[in-house]
Scaffold this motif. Structure first.
Motif, short mmCIF file in Angstrom:
data_model
loop_
_atom_site.label_atom_id
_atom_site.label_comp_id
_atom_site.label_asym_id
_atom_site.label_seq_id
_atom_site.Cartn_x
_atom_site.Cartn_y
_atom_site.Cartn_z
N THR A 138 6.83 0.75 4.32
CA THR A 138 7.97 0.93 5.23
C THR A 138 9.12 1.59 4.48
O THR A 138 9.74 2.54 4.96
N LEU A 139 9.39 1.09 3.27
CA LEU A 139 10.51 1.64 2.50
C LEU A 139 10.20 3.07 2.05
O LEU A 139 11.10 3.91 1.99
N ASN A 159 7.28 -8.04 13.35
CA ASN A 159 7.25 -6.70 12.78
C ASN A 159 5.80 -6.49 12.37
O ASN A 159 5.30 -7.32 11.60
N TYR A 207 13.60 -12.08 13.26
CA TYR A 207 13.98 -11.36 14.50
C TYR A 207 14.30 -12.31 15.65
O TYR A 207 14.31 -11.91 16.81
N TRP A 262 3.79 -7.70 8.91
CA TRP A 262 4.72 -6.92 8.07
C TRP A 262 4.01 -6.51 6.77
O TRP A 262 3.35 -7.34 6.13
N SER A 265 11.27 5.56 11.77
CA SER A 265 10.68 4.62 10.80
C SER A 265 11.62 3.48 10.41
O SER A 265 11.20 2.54 9.74
N TYR A 291 10.68 -2.73 17.31
CA TYR A 291 9.53 -1.89 17.04
C TYR A 291 8.55 -1.96 18.21
O TYR A 291 8.44 -3.00 18.86
N GLY A 339 13.59 0.36 9.54
CA GLY A 339 13.37 -1.08 9.71
C GLY A 339 14.69 -1.82 9.75
O GLY A 339 14.78 -2.96 9.29
N SER A 388 6.05 -0.63 -1.12
CA SER A 388 6.28 -0.93 0.30
C SER A 388 6.18 0.34 1.15
O SER A 388 6.93 1.30 0.95
N LYS A 390 18.98 -8.58 10.25
CA LYS A 390 18.64 -7.88 11.50
C LYS A 390 19.64 -8.22 12.61
O LYS A 390 20.13 -7.33 13.30
N ARG A 439 3.64 2.44 13.79
CA ARG A 439 4.84 1.69 14.17
C ARG A 439 5.96 2.66 14.49
O ARG A 439 6.26 3.55 13.69
N LYS A 492 13.32 -11.43 2.38
CA LYS A 492 12.21 -10.96 1.54
C LYS A 492 12.11 -11.80 0.27
O LYS A 492 11.02 -12.23 -0.11
N1 GLU Z 1 11.53 -4.88 7.28
C1 GLU Z 1 11.94 -3.52 7.36
C2 GLU Z 1 10.75 -2.66 7.70
O1 GLU Z 1 9.71 -3.18 7.96
C3 GLU Z 1 12.74 -3.06 6.17
C4 GLU Z 1 12.02 -2.46 5.04
C5 GLU Z 1 11.24 -3.46 4.25
O2 GLU Z 1 11.81 -4.24 3.50
O3 GLU Z 1 10.02 -3.41 4.44
O4 GLU Z 1 10.84 -1.48 7.78
#
Ligand code: GLU
Ligand code: PMP
Length: 393
Positions: free
Chosen positions: A17-18, A176, A208, A126, A38, A326, A40, A15, A240, A371, A102
């Motif tokens: 984002t993580l 997202n 969201y 996303w 960054s 975002y 999320g 991921s 969220k 983002r 998720k």
């Molecule tokens: N949804 C959030 C993000 O996009 C949290 C991290 C993830 O699970 O992707 O940053």
């Protein structure tokens, strides 16, 4: 030792984002002055009333396995939420509680998508959606959208993307990574497209839902197209809206047969989500809701600042997001000025030279953008803008 991995490992990336958030945490722990754009997740703490419910659950002995698909109390609270907020009726066997939205999405794709199938989604999307689909051996099909169309695809674009192999159309509004919100007219035109493709399901990721600006109303397809209800799966969660990302509670609601298949997958993988977090989620959905608008007001003020500040920078243009936390500025001019071939190089450059983290647009399916999360305080936003001004002027 050379390990042999299953082919599904090659089908998906970690991921993005993580990973960026983890890099920010690592550098901060190493003593660096990181400006983190960054995140999320809300920068607020979980409201006390919710934490108290969790403590009570522990003290009251709610520490054992629960029903796989969630406690009857939480399923009832979720049904109540749908009735209260969306005027939608769900029976308990039409609801599945998961370890985050998720996992709800993951279970859904595992239940509905297989080799040779595809899932159609507007891009930017996303970053986890395409990889979750690839994990089923299915294919993500991205519908490209632009800043000029406010990242909302036309019904014609949707219609053209659907093939006989399409199993699911996946929508996420507010979105997202760009905060775009689908209008009633958009959804009504998509409903008409779906009526022409009776083999296709619709998954609506409404995580969201409660984070919206300018008083704009929320709609999902289940509310607007009751005739399609048997083809719609709603995904939502408490992460969220109630600042509960670490608690890991999300849920799916839809036709009982599909929820049942997702339940089977969950029963053979993770079983029930945390019993304590489920008790907390009950309080989140049923108790005083005033923490939500308080948070939204703060997000809206930050949005007003950051969008204008970014848009005023040379080589960057940014449209106002309607919701989520975002924005998704187009940075191709700035990339060119700084000699960055890709948005990934650009994000690296911001990190290396300015200690500023953003998530590149490519993993969201939209190169040339980044983002920016404004789930952070005003000084952090202002300091980031100063660093960008220093770099670009
Ligand atoms: N949804 C959030 C993000 O996009 C949290 C991290 C993830 O699970 O992707 O940053
Ligand atoms: N959908 C979208 C669009 C998201 O941004 C997120 C955030 N991680 C999720 C689903 C999953 O949220 P969670 O698993 O924390 O409920």
């Amino acid at each position: 030792m050379k390990y042999k991995f299953a082919s599904r490992v090659d089908r998906c990336e970690p991921s993005a984002t993580l990973e960026v958030s983890a890099a920010a945490r690592r550098l901060r722990a190493a003593g660096q002055q990181i400006i983190d754009w960054s995140a999320g997740e809300p920068d607020f703490g979980t409201p006390d009333i919710i934490c108290d419910a969790a403590i009570q659950a522990i003290r009251g002995g709610q520490t054992r396995y629960t029903a796989v698909g969630g406690t009857p109390e939480l399923c009832a609270a979720i049904a109540h939420k749908f009735q209260r907020d969306n005027q939608l009726h769900f029976e308990q066997n039409q609801i599945l509680v998961c370890a985050g939205a998720k996992q709800a999405l993951y279970n859904c794709f595992q239940a509905m998508v297989g080799p040779g199938d595809n899932v159609v989604m507007p891009a930017p999307c996303w970053a986890s959606y395409p990889d979750m689909v690839r994990l089923t051996a299915g294919e993500p099909i991205l519908i490209p959208t632009t800043q000029e169309q406010h990242f909302r695809p036309s019904a014609e674009q949707l219609d053209q993307a659907i093939t006989p192999e399409t199993r699911i159309v996946l929508l996420n509004s507010p979105s997202n990574p760009c905060g775009a919100m689908l209008r009633r007219e958009d959804l009504e035109s998509y409903a008409e497209v779906l009526r022409g493709h009776p083999h296709v399901m619709l998954v609506s990721d409404d995580i969201y839902e409660l984070i919206r600006f300018d008083g704009k109303p929320f709609h999902n397809m289940a509310q607007l197209a009751p005739d399609l209800r048997s083809r719609i799966i709603l995904i939502n969660g408490v992460s969220k809206a109630y600042a509960m990302t670490g608690w890991r509670i999300g849920y799916a609601a839809g036709p009982a047969e599909i929820i049942d298949a997702m339940h089977t997958i969950q029963s053979q993988s993770t079983s029930n989500p945390s019993s304590i977090a489920q008790a907390a989620a009950c309080a989140a959905l049923l108790e005083d809701q005033s923490s939500v608008p308080d948070m939204v007001v703060a997000f809206e003020q930050r949005r007003n600042y950051i969008v204008k500040a970014l848009d005023d920078l040379p080589g960057i243009s940014c449209v106002r997001p309607d919701g989520a936390f975002y924005c998704f500025p187009k940075v191709d001019g700035a990339m060119e000025q700084l000699g960055c071939a890709t948005d990934i190089d650009f994000a690296h450059l911001l990190l290396e030279t300015q200690r500023l983290t953003v998530v590149p647009g490519t993993p969201f399916g939209s190169p040339g953008h980044v983002r920016v999360s404004f789930a952070t305080d005003m000084p952090t936003l202002e300091e980031g803008i100063e660093r960008l001004v220093g770099l670009l002027d």
